[in-house]
Scaffold this motif. Sequence first.
Motif, mmCIF file in Angstrom:
data_model
loop_
_atom_site.group_PDB
_atom_site.id
_atom_site.type_symbol
_atom_site.label_atom_id
_atom_site.label_comp_id
_atom_site.label_asym_id
_atom_site.label_seq_id
_atom_site.Cartn_x
_atom_site.Cartn_y
_atom_site.Cartn_z
ATOM 1 N N HIS A 103 -5.460 -9.132 7.128
ATOM 2 C CA HIS A 103 -5.621 -7.674 7.160
ATOM 3 C C HIS A 103 -6.349 -7.213 5.903
ATOM 4 O O HIS A 103 -6.091 -7.714 4.803
ATOM 5 C CB HIS A 103 -4.272 -6.975 7.266
ATOM 6 N N ILE A 104 -7.258 -6.244 6.080
ATOM 7 C CA ILE A 104 -7.974 -5.632 4.963
ATOM 8 C C ILE A 104 -7.549 -4.174 4.882
ATOM 9 O O ILE A 104 -7.930 -3.367 5.738
ATOM 10 C CB ILE A 104 -9.508 -5.718 5.157
ATOM 11 N N PRO A 105 -6.753 -3.792 3.897
ATOM 12 C CA PRO A 105 -6.381 -2.381 3.752
ATOM 13 C C PRO A 105 -7.608 -1.521 3.477
ATOM 14 O O PRO A 105 -8.640 -2.001 2.997
ATOM 15 C CB PRO A 105 -5.427 -2.389 2.559
ATOM 16 N N ASP A 106 -7.483 -0.241 3.756
ATOM 17 C CA ASP A 106 -8.628 0.659 3.588
ATOM 18 C C ASP A 106 -8.854 1.047 2.134
ATOM 19 O O ASP A 106 -10.008 1.091 1.684
ATOM 20 C CB ASP A 106 -8.422 1.915 4.444
ATOM 21 N N TYR A 107 -7.790 1.342 1.398
ATOM 22 C CA TYR A 107 -7.964 1.781 0.004
ATOM 23 C C TYR A 107 -6.821 1.272 -0.867
ATOM 24 O O TYR A 107 -5.692 1.078 -0.402
ATOM 25 C CB TYR A 107 -7.993 3.314 -0.099
ATOM 26 N N LEU A 108 -7.151 1.086 -2.141
ATOM 27 C CA LEU A 108 -6.157 0.947 -3.186
ATOM 28 C C LEU A 108 -6.317 2.136 -4.119
ATOM 29 O O LEU A 108 -7.407 2.372 -4.651
ATOM 30 C CB LEU A 108 -6.347 -0.345 -3.980
ATOM 31 N N LEU A 109 -5.243 2.905 -4.305
ATOM 32 C CA LEU A 109 -5.241 4.022 -5.238
ATOM 33 C C LEU A 109 -4.358 3.640 -6.418
ATOM 34 O O LEU A 109 -3.182 3.309 -6.240
ATOM 35 C CB LEU A 109 -4.689 5.288 -4.573
ATOM 36 N N VAL A 110 -4.941 3.662 -7.597
ATOM 37 C CA VAL A 110 -4.148 3.449 -8.804
ATOM 38 C C VAL A 110 -3.777 4.829 -9.329
ATOM 39 O O VAL A 110 -4.644 5.610 -9.729
ATOM 40 C CB VAL A 110 -4.932 2.658 -9.861
ATOM 41 N N THR A 111 -2.489 5.143 -9.288
ATOM 42 C CA THR A 111 -2.017 6.467 -9.664
ATOM 43 C C THR A 111 -1.140 6.368 -10.913
ATOM 44 O O THR A 111 -0.750 5.283 -11.341
ATOM 45 C CB THR A 111 -1.205 7.116 -8.532
ATOM 46 N N ARG A 112 -0.800 7.525 -11.470
ATOM 47 C CA ARG A 112 0.084 7.543 -12.633
ATOM 48 C C ARG A 112 1.475 7.034 -12.275
ATOM 49 O O ARG A 112 2.229 6.610 -13.144
ATOM 50 C CB ARG A 112 0.178 8.961 -13.200
ATOM 51 N N GLN A 113 1.813 7.082 -10.991
ATOM 52 C CA GLN A 113 3.123 6.608 -10.543
ATOM 53 C C GLN A 113 3.095 5.135 -10.144
ATOM 54 O O GLN A 113 4.136 4.563 -9.854
ATOM 55 C CB GLN A 113 3.615 7.442 -9.353
ATOM 56 N N GLY A 114 1.903 4.522 -10.125
ATOM 57 C CA GLY A 114 1.775 3.122 -9.751
ATOM 58 C C GLY A 114 0.756 2.928 -8.641
ATOM 59 O O GLY A 114 0.188 3.895 -8.114
ATOM 60 N N PRO A 115 0.498 1.670 -8.244
ATOM 61 C CA PRO A 115 -0.490 1.380 -7.207
ATOM 62 C C PRO A 115 -0.002 1.782 -5.819
ATOM 63 O O PRO A 115 1.177 1.639 -5.502
ATOM 64 C CB PRO A 115 -0.675 -0.141 -7.298
ATOM 65 N N VAL A 116 -0.938 2.266 -5.008
ATOM 66 C CA VAL A 116 -0.651 2.634 -3.622
ATOM 67 C C VAL A 116 -1.709 1.987 -2.735
ATOM 68 O O VAL A 116 -2.902 2.235 -2.904
ATOM 69 C CB VAL A 116 -0.667 4.164 -3.414
ATOM 70 N N VAL A 117 -1.284 1.142 -1.821
ATOM 71 C CA VAL A 117 -2.181 0.538 -0.834
ATOM 72 C C VAL A 117 -2.151 1.421 0.408
ATOM 73 O O VAL A 117 -1.078 1.736 0.930
ATOM 74 C CB VAL A 117 -1.747 -0.900 -0.502
ATOM 75 N N VAL A 118 -3.336 1.821 0.884
ATOM 76 C CA VAL A 118 -3.435 2.819 1.950
ATOM 77 C C VAL A 118 -4.142 2.239 3.170
ATOM 78 O O VAL A 118 -5.221 1.634 3.040
ATOM 79 C CB VAL A 118 -4.202 4.070 1.469
ATOM 80 N N ASP A 119 -3.553 2.445 4.321
ATOM 81 C CA ASP A 119 -4.234 2.198 5.589
ATOM 82 C C ASP A 119 -4.385 3.529 6.315
ATOM 83 O O ASP A 119 -3.430 4.313 6.389
ATOM 84 C CB ASP A 119 -3.442 1.216 6.457
ATOM 85 N N VAL A 120 -5.565 3.765 6.849
ATOM 86 C CA VAL A 120 -5.885 5.013 7.544
ATOM 87 C C VAL A 120 -6.006 4.724 9.037
ATOM 88 O O VAL A 120 -6.732 3.809 9.436
ATOM 89 C CB VAL A 120 -7.207 5.605 7.005
ATOM 90 N N LYS A 121 -5.294 5.497 9.837
ATOM 91 C CA LYS A 121 -5.333 5.268 11.287
ATOM 92 C C LYS A 121 -5.060 6.587 11.995
ATOM 93 O O LYS A 121 -4.158 7.339 11.614
ATOM 94 C CB LYS A 121 -4.256 4.250 11.679
ATOM 95 N N PRO A 122 -5.831 6.919 13.042
ATOM 96 C CA PRO A 122 -5.542 8.135 13.814
ATOM 97 C C PRO A 122 -4.128 8.112 14.378
ATOM 98 O O PRO A 122 -3.615 7.055 14.767
ATOM 99 C CB PRO A 122 -6.592 8.110 14.936
ATOM 100 N N LEU A 123 -3.517 9.280 14.424
ATOM 101 C CA LEU A 123 -2.140 9.386 14.894
ATOM 102 C C LEU A 123 -1.974 8.812 16.298
ATOM 103 O O LEU A 123 -0.968 8.168 16.602
ATOM 104 C CB LEU A 123 -1.712 10.856 14.859
ATOM 105 N N ARG A 124 -2.983 9.005 17.150
ATOM 106 C CA ARG A 124 -2.872 8.569 18.539
ATOM 107 C C ARG A 124 -2.803 7.047 18.669
ATOM 108 O O ARG A 124 -2.406 6.517 19.716
ATOM 109 C CB ARG A 124 -4.064 9.090 19.349
ATOM 110 N N ARG A 125 -3.190 6.328 17.604
ATOM 111 C CA ARG A 125 -3.207 4.860 17.680
ATOM 112 C C ARG A 125 -2.028 4.210 16.963
ATOM 113 O O ARG A 125 -1.878 2.991 17.007
ATOM 114 C CB ARG A 125 -4.532 4.338 17.107
#
Length: 239
Positions: A103-125
């Motif tokens: 699996h390839i996640p869509d984004y990695l966000l490095v935030t002040r609260q720590g890393p967040v790995v993000v997957d983006v998907k339409p609600l219908r799916r």
Amino acid sequence: MDGAAATVSIRHRSGEVVEDRAWAEVSVGLLKTAVPWRIFRWYKGQRHYSGVYWSATMWDHVIYESRLELARLLLADFDPSVQCITAQPFLLKAQVEGKLRRHIPDYLLVTRQGPVVVDVKPLRRLSRPEVVFTFDWTRRVVESQGWQYEVWSEPPTVELENIRFLAGYRRDWLFSSDLLDELHEADLDGVPLGQAERLLPCRPAPQVRSAIHHLLWTHHLVTDLDQPLTPSQTLRRGV
């Protein structure tokens, strides 16, 4: 299953590829230097809307492969807690139910609260079995590292459109530092958006209005973005 047996592969800007690094050994610093794992192409008739977005957070372009990914990217760029945005940061592999999963996640966000790995998907799916399965094992692997995992779908329409509008004012070098200083010193707290530009009568109103929108983008001024931006919208001091 936990993250102990999971591995990641990372592509660097130099072209070097780090293959099958143990997930438990992967640092945020390593992933911040990654470039997108996939190389996408534009072609006539393609079903996905791909492109690049200039990010004020990164001072660089960040890719997206759909309009929904662009929406998540806009919100990340607007979020003052986000310090780094990496698209398609790694290829994740894990043995799940006797098979090697990828699996390839869509984004990695490095935030002040720590890393967040993000997957983006339409609600219908989101209810599709294969999507549920993939996101479930991905969550378990990501959270085994103590990181956050987020599955993100369509945001509130009004909020997104307001942020999309303010993104047009994100490039700070286009605004006079003197004008911004004058606005910082002006008492804008509680002033309606439509009246704020009149507080600096010696400045052209369009320039003042644009600078106010820039200060809303940078959170030096804030207002209710759950409602459409109108001249009656009240400004408040931000950060």
